[in-house]
Write an enzyme that holds these catalytic residues in place. Structure first.
Site: not given
Length: 259
Positions: A149, A162
């Site tokens: 990401s 995350y």
């Protein structure tokens, strides 16, 4: 030197006679990646935690004339992972797309919760790669694609576990590229930006989502299908010498200071 040149384009993007496993492919980015690879000729193994969730996706692929089946296991259950992946047989392309998120401030995330998310999003990827790589080494051909990401490099508040896991996936892809490149296996990462997936529906429609839209030079959120071409490229013969790279698909967000 290679025994034969790469196929003439656009055949260089075909995946005929290859088998791909895409984790987290019942919906969102995983589904779009799996569908694109099926259209390119690959046999597809979808993955999810529920057979019921996979059933309509498998039906859609089969009705379109594609060869597809499903694997059902939780990424935290390593025994089930090994059993199901063993049932799938030879895997030529692994796209690791599973990613849970804990949207809480750092101070509220307990060490146990941090460890659990990192296990699901990062350590499970390592375990899965270890299951499929021996066969790739034997065949001297393989593609590993780990979905990271843009938060791996552009952090945002409220997602420390995350962010850590996604940064680890990008680093793992480079480490695997270094170790496995001589064995006919490439390892790369995908780094998506703001995608309007089912899990992001609420965020995309919120004031914060509007700020993210304005932050993007394209002035919009990406549609889920817009990840497919990048994944297909990394899996294809066309990317035979692309190794250890993180391909960013974010509409220019990470290329800009202010938008």
């Amino acid at each position: 030197m290679s025994a034969s040149p790469a196929p003439i384009f656009p055949d260089g993007f075909r995946l005929d006679d290859r088998t791909a496993l895409v984790t987290g492919s019942a919906r969102g980015l995983g589904w779009e990646i799996a569908r694109a690879m099926a259209q390119a000729g690959a046999r597809i193994w979808l993955h999810g935690r529920s057979a019921d969730r996979l059933a309509p996706r498998l039906a859609a692929l089969r009705q379109a004339g594609h060869d597809a089946d499903g694997l059902v296991f939780d990424m935290a259950d390593r025994a089930a992972m090994a059993r199901e992946v063993g049932r799938a047989g030879a895997i030529d392309i692994l796209v690791h797309n599973v990613g849970e998120r804990d949207r809480r401030p750092f101070a509220e995330i307990e060490p146990e919760a941090f460890a659990r998310l990192v296990d699901i999003d990062l350590i499970a990827a390592h375990a899965l790669v270890k299951l499929v790589v021996p066969g790739m080494q034997e065949r001297r051909w393989g593609r590993l694609i780990l979905v990271s990401s843009i938060v791996a490099n552009l952090a945002s508040p409220g997602s420390s576990s995350y962010i850590s896991a996604k940064a680890g996936l990008a680093a793992l892809s480079r480490a695997l590229a270094c170790e496995l490149g001589s064995k006919g296996i490439t390892s790369n990462a995908l780094s998506p930006g703001f995608f309007a997936t089912e899990t992001n529906t609420r965020l995309a429609g919120s004031p914060a989502g509007e700020r993210l839209r304005e932050r993007c030079p394209a002035k919009r959120w990406a549609e889920p299908h817009e990840i497919a071409g990048a994944a297909l490229f990394l899996a294809s013969p066309a990317a035979s010498f692309v190794n250890g790279h993180t391909l960013t698909v974010d509409g220019g967000v990470s290329a800009t200071y202010l938008a």
